[in-house]
Design a protein around this motif. Structure first.
Motif, PDB file in Angstrom:
ATOM      1  N   VAL A   1      30.306  23.757   8.600  1.00 52.26           N
ATOM      2  CA  VAL A   1      29.921  23.556   7.190  1.00 52.26           C
ATOM      3  C   VAL A   1      30.073  22.085   6.819  1.00 52.26           C
ATOM      4  N   VAL A   2      29.014  21.525   6.246  1.00 53.17           N
ATOM      5  CA  VAL A   2      29.064  20.115   5.841  1.00 53.17           C
ATOM      6  C   VAL A   2      29.095  19.952   4.326  1.00 53.17           C
ATOM      7  N   ASN A   3      28.698  20.984   3.584  1.00 52.27           N
ATOM      8  CA  ASN A   3      28.695  20.856   2.127  1.00 52.27           C
ATOM      9  C   ASN A   3      28.666  22.241   1.484  1.00 52.27           C
ATOM     10  N   VAL A   4      29.284  22.369   0.318  1.00 56.32           N
ATOM     11  CA  VAL A   4      29.290  23.627  -0.428  1.00 56.32           C
ATOM     12  C   VAL A   4      29.065  23.324  -1.903  1.00 56.32           C
ATOM     13  N   TYR A   5      28.154  24.076  -2.521  1.00 54.20           N
ATOM     14  CA  TYR A   5      27.967  24.010  -3.971  1.00 54.20           C
ATOM     15  C   TYR A   5      28.247  25.401  -4.525  1.00 54.20           C
ATOM     16  N   ILE A   6      29.121  25.499  -5.532  1.00 48.33           N
ATOM     17  CA  ILE A   6      29.474  26.792  -6.116  1.00 48.33           C
ATOM     18  C   ILE A   6      29.033  26.868  -7.573  1.00 48.33           C
ATOM     19  N   ASN A   7      28.408  27.979  -7.924  1.00 50.01           N
ATOM     20  CA  ASN A   7      28.146  28.313  -9.317  1.00 50.01           C
ATOM     21  C   ASN A   7      29.215  29.332  -9.719  1.00 50.01           C
ATOM     22  N   HIS A   8      30.268  28.867 -10.379  1.00 46.22           N
ATOM     23  CA  HIS A   8      31.406  29.736 -10.688  1.00 46.22           C
ATOM     24  C   HIS A   8      31.037  30.823 -11.684  1.00 46.22           C
ATOM     25  N   GLU A   9      30.121  30.506 -12.597  1.00 50.89           N
ATOM     26  CA  GLU A   9      29.742  31.489 -13.613  1.00 50.89           C
ATOM     27  C   GLU A   9      29.061  32.705 -12.989  1.00 50.89           C
ATOM     28  N   LYS A  10      28.176  32.441 -12.011  1.00 53.39           N
ATOM     29  CA  LYS A  10      27.425  33.530 -11.378  1.00 53.39           C
ATOM     30  C   LYS A  10      28.011  33.948 -10.034  1.00 53.39           C
ATOM     31  N   LYS A  11      29.111  33.299  -9.661  1.00 54.07           N
ATOM     32  CA  LYS A  11      29.881  33.685  -8.472  1.00 54.07           C
ATOM     33  C   LYS A  11      29.063  33.645  -7.178  1.00 54.07           C
ATOM     34  N   PHE A  12      28.312  32.584  -6.989  1.00 58.39           N
ATOM     35  CA  PHE A  12      27.612  32.408  -5.718  1.00 58.39           C
ATOM     36  C   PHE A  12      27.747  30.953  -5.274  1.00 58.39           C
ATOM     37  N   ALA A  13      27.423  30.723  -4.018  1.00 57.60           N
ATOM     38  CA  ALA A  13      27.508  29.373  -3.465  1.00 57.60           C
ATOM     39  C   ALA A  13      26.344  29.127  -2.527  1.00 57.60           C
ATOM     40  N   PHE A  14      25.986  27.862  -2.367  1.00 61.53           N
ATOM     41  CA  PHE A  14      25.089  27.428  -1.304  1.00 61.53           C
ATOM     42  C   PHE A  14      25.948  26.701  -0.274  1.00 61.53           C
ATOM     43  N   VAL A  15      25.922  27.215   0.934  1.00 66.10           N
ATOM     44  CA  VAL A  15      26.729  26.640   2.014  1.00 66.10           C
ATOM     45  C   VAL A  15      25.791  25.951   2.992  1.00 66.10           C
TER      46      VAL A  15
ATOM     47  N   GLU B   1      35.132  25.261  -3.503  1.00 69.96           N
ATOM     48  CA  GLU B   1      34.337  24.638  -2.438  1.00 69.96           C
ATOM     49  C   GLU B   1      35.128  24.523  -1.143  1.00 69.96           C
ATOM     50  N   GLN B   2      36.390  24.132  -1.257  1.00 67.58           N
ATOM     51  CA  GLN B   2      37.190  23.931  -0.052  1.00 67.58           C
ATOM     52  C   GLN B   2      37.479  25.248   0.658  1.00 67.58           C
ATOM     53  N   SER B   3      37.829  26.287  -0.113  1.00 69.63           N
ATOM     54  CA  SER B   3      38.158  27.569   0.521  1.00 69.63           C
ATOM     55  C   SER B   3      36.934  28.182   1.182  1.00 69.63           C
ATOM     56  N   VAL B   4      35.769  28.041   0.558  1.00 66.59           N
ATOM     57  CA  VAL B   4      34.538  28.577   1.145  1.00 66.59           C
ATOM     58  C   VAL B   4      34.185  27.809   2.417  1.00 66.59           C
ATOM     59  N   ALA B   5      34.257  26.483   2.352  1.00 67.72           N
ATOM     60  CA  ALA B   5      33.924  25.656   3.518  1.00 67.72           C
ATOM     61  C   ALA B   5      34.860  25.952   4.687  1.00 67.72           C
ATOM     62  N   THR B   6      36.151  26.029   4.399  1.00 71.93           N
ATOM     63  CA  THR B   6      37.126  26.295   5.457  1.00 71.93           C
ATOM     64  C   THR B   6      36.909  27.665   6.076  1.00 71.93           C
ATOM     65  N   PHE B   7      36.700  28.681   5.217  1.00 69.86           N
ATOM     66  CA  PHE B   7      36.524  30.042   5.707  1.00 69.86           C
ATOM     67  C   PHE B   7      35.317  30.152   6.630  1.00 69.86           C
ATOM     68  N   PHE B   8      34.159  29.675   6.175  1.00 66.65           N
ATOM     69  CA  PHE B   8      32.947  29.841   6.978  1.00 66.65           C
ATOM     70  C   PHE B   8      32.964  28.956   8.221  1.00 66.65           C
ATOM     71  N   SER B   9      33.610  27.815   8.164  1.00 69.40           N
ATOM     72  CA  SER B   9      33.744  26.993   9.372  1.00 69.40           C
ATOM     73  C   SER B   9      34.599  27.715  10.412  1.00 69.40           C
ATOM     74  N   GLN B  10      35.703  28.312   9.955  1.00 68.75           N
ATOM     75  CA  GLN B  10      36.581  29.028  10.880  1.00 68.75           C
ATOM     76  C   GLN B  10      35.895  30.265  11.450  1.00 68.75           C
ATOM     77  N   VAL B  11      35.195  31.017  10.603  1.00 65.52           N
ATOM     78  CA  VAL B  11      34.516  32.222  11.063  1.00 65.52           C
ATOM     79  C   VAL B  11      33.429  31.885  12.068  1.00 65.52           C
ATOM     80  N   MET B  12      32.675  30.843  11.798  1.00 62.74           N
ATOM     81  CA  MET B  12      31.614  30.438  12.725  1.00 62.74           C
ATOM     82  C   MET B  12      32.195  30.079  14.085  1.00 62.74           C
ATOM     83  N   ALA B  13      33.352  29.439  14.084  1.00 62.74           N
ATOM     84  CA  ALA B  13      33.991  29.088  15.355  1.00 62.74           C
ATOM     85  C   ALA B  13      34.463  30.342  16.082  1.00 62.74           C
ATOM     86  N   VAL B  14      35.018  31.306  15.334  1.00 66.01           N
ATOM     87  CA  VAL B  14      35.547  32.522  15.946  1.00 66.01           C
ATOM     88  C   VAL B  14      34.444  33.361  16.594  1.00 66.01           C
TER      89      VAL B  14
END
Length: 383
Positions: A87-101, A62-75
């Motif tokens: 990014v204010v929240n991230v939910y990850i489904n590790h089994e299916k390898k997807f997230a809701f950001v 969750e942290q790596s996804v949130a940090t990455f997309f926050s930084q990219v959006m700023a760039v």
């Protein structure tokens, strides 16, 4: 007159169900707690503020996804709600390898849709709207399309300029050594067939390769062959990651195995060729092409020379062809049995080295290598 007035109606919670609906005084609507306006707004807009991110690596959290997309959006200039993280929240489904950001605003979520295919932790990810997204309702909440002013080139994305690089058969090629030239990468990929589209992603400021590329083949049936053959192989100090950009890796069909085997043989040679210590020259030396007896006969020798000019000319502009002949008195001749092709530039010689290596001439499998230019110019063919 003289009648007993009717009793007031019993309110649930005041009598029969005292514990179900407590009615403390001083609260509106029978004491039901009020949801803050901000919370109500967030809940109503959540479907339009979330994006689906698929194809995550197993190490994503969750942290790596949130940090990455926050930084990219700023760039890229996608933040429209002021300073701070998009990014204010991230939910990850590790089994299916997807997230809701979840983004701060509807507009920022729409801007994030332009990040489809961005490289996260070494592989491209899919960015989509979630299944509960309501387009008609979202249109009333804010922009539903990304801003046209986003600086996507800053993160290696090119809006609308992919041309032949769109669609489910687009291939992601990651882990490329940075010293690989565009020509070398193309030649590697073209071991499987002609390309419909190709893009080696480069740094906008320096023009240097970022170590990954995208391609699409004219013959889409070789897509999975190329992915299977290239994925995981060593190239210099790197390991390639090759897969469909928008899908998981697929295995080649049984009838594709022969093509795959041939391609893997070609790649084995190219891996050696593309090591940083192997410098391309304009001269290609072919061995196991001709025999000493064939070179003794003048007419046969001229036929061989013409064949070499025609075959070598398919890869670039030839400036010279040298085929040493046996000495009439039987003395040793340096380079006997070799064919030397001199090209105008290394682009032609590189293509010739790849294209002619492994080919059959008179039943023999040709070996093609670069030859030192200085030795060739001095007539030293024995190196």
């Amino acid at each position: 007159m003289g009648q007993v007035p009717p009793a007031p109606p019993t309110i649930p919670g005041a009598g029969m169900f005292p514990n179900m609906f407590p009615l403390p005084t001083g609260q509106p609507f029978g004491g039901l707690p009020m949801m803050p306006i901000q919370a109500m707004t967030q809940q109503a807009t959540r479907h339009a503020r979330r994006v689906y991110v698929g194809g995550l690596s197993p190490t994503a959290n969750e942290q790596s996804v949130a940090t990455f997309f926050s930084q990219v959006m700023a760039v890229v200039g996608g933040n429209t709600s002021g300073p701070g993280d998009a990014v204010v929240n991230v939910y990850i489904n590790h089994e299916k390898k997807f997230a809701f950001v979840e983004m701060r605003s509807v507009e920022e979520a729409s801007n994030a849709m332009s990040l489809d295919g961005i490289i996260f932790e070494g592989a491209p990810v899919k960015v989509r709207r979630p299944s509960d997204y309501n387009p008609s309702l979202a249109a009333t909440l804010g922009p539903s399309q990304p801003s046209s002013n986003l600086n996507l080139a800053a993160v290696g994305l090119t809006p609308g300029a992919s041309g032949g690089l769109e669609g489910p058969d687009r291939i992601f090629v990651g882990g490329l050594p940075y010293y690989f030239t565009e020509s070398q990468v193309r030649e590697l990929l073209e071991s499987f067939g002609a390309l419909k589209g190709f893009d080696l992603v480069k740094d906008r400021e320096t023009g240097n390769s970022k170590g990954y590329a995208f391609c699409v083949y004219q013959d889409l049936s070789v897509t999975d062959i190329a992915c299977a053959a290239l994925n995981g192989i060593k190239m210099g100090d790197k390991t390639l990651t090759v897969r469909r950009a928008n899908q998981g890796t697929m295995q080649p069909k049984p009838e594709q195995e022969n093509v795959l085997l041939h391609a893997q043989q070609q790649i084995a040679f190219q891996r050696i060729m593309m090591q940083p210590g192997v410098m391309a020259t304009t001269v290609v030396c072919l061995t196991q092409v001709v025999t000493e007896d064939e070179l003794r006969d003048d007419e046969e020798y001229e036929d061989i020379m013409e064949d070499m000019r025609q075959e070598g000319g398919k890869f670039g502009a030839l400036t010279n062809v040298v085929i040493p002949r046996p000495s009439p008195n039987g003395e040793p001749v340096p380079g006997l049995g070799k064919v030397f092709l001199k090209y105008l530039d290394t682009d032609g010689s590189s293509k010739a080295r790849i294209g002619m290596n492994g080919r059959k001439f008179g039943g023999n499998e040709v070996v093609a290598v670069f030859y030192p230019e200085d030795k060739f110019e001095q007539g030293d063919y024995g190196a």
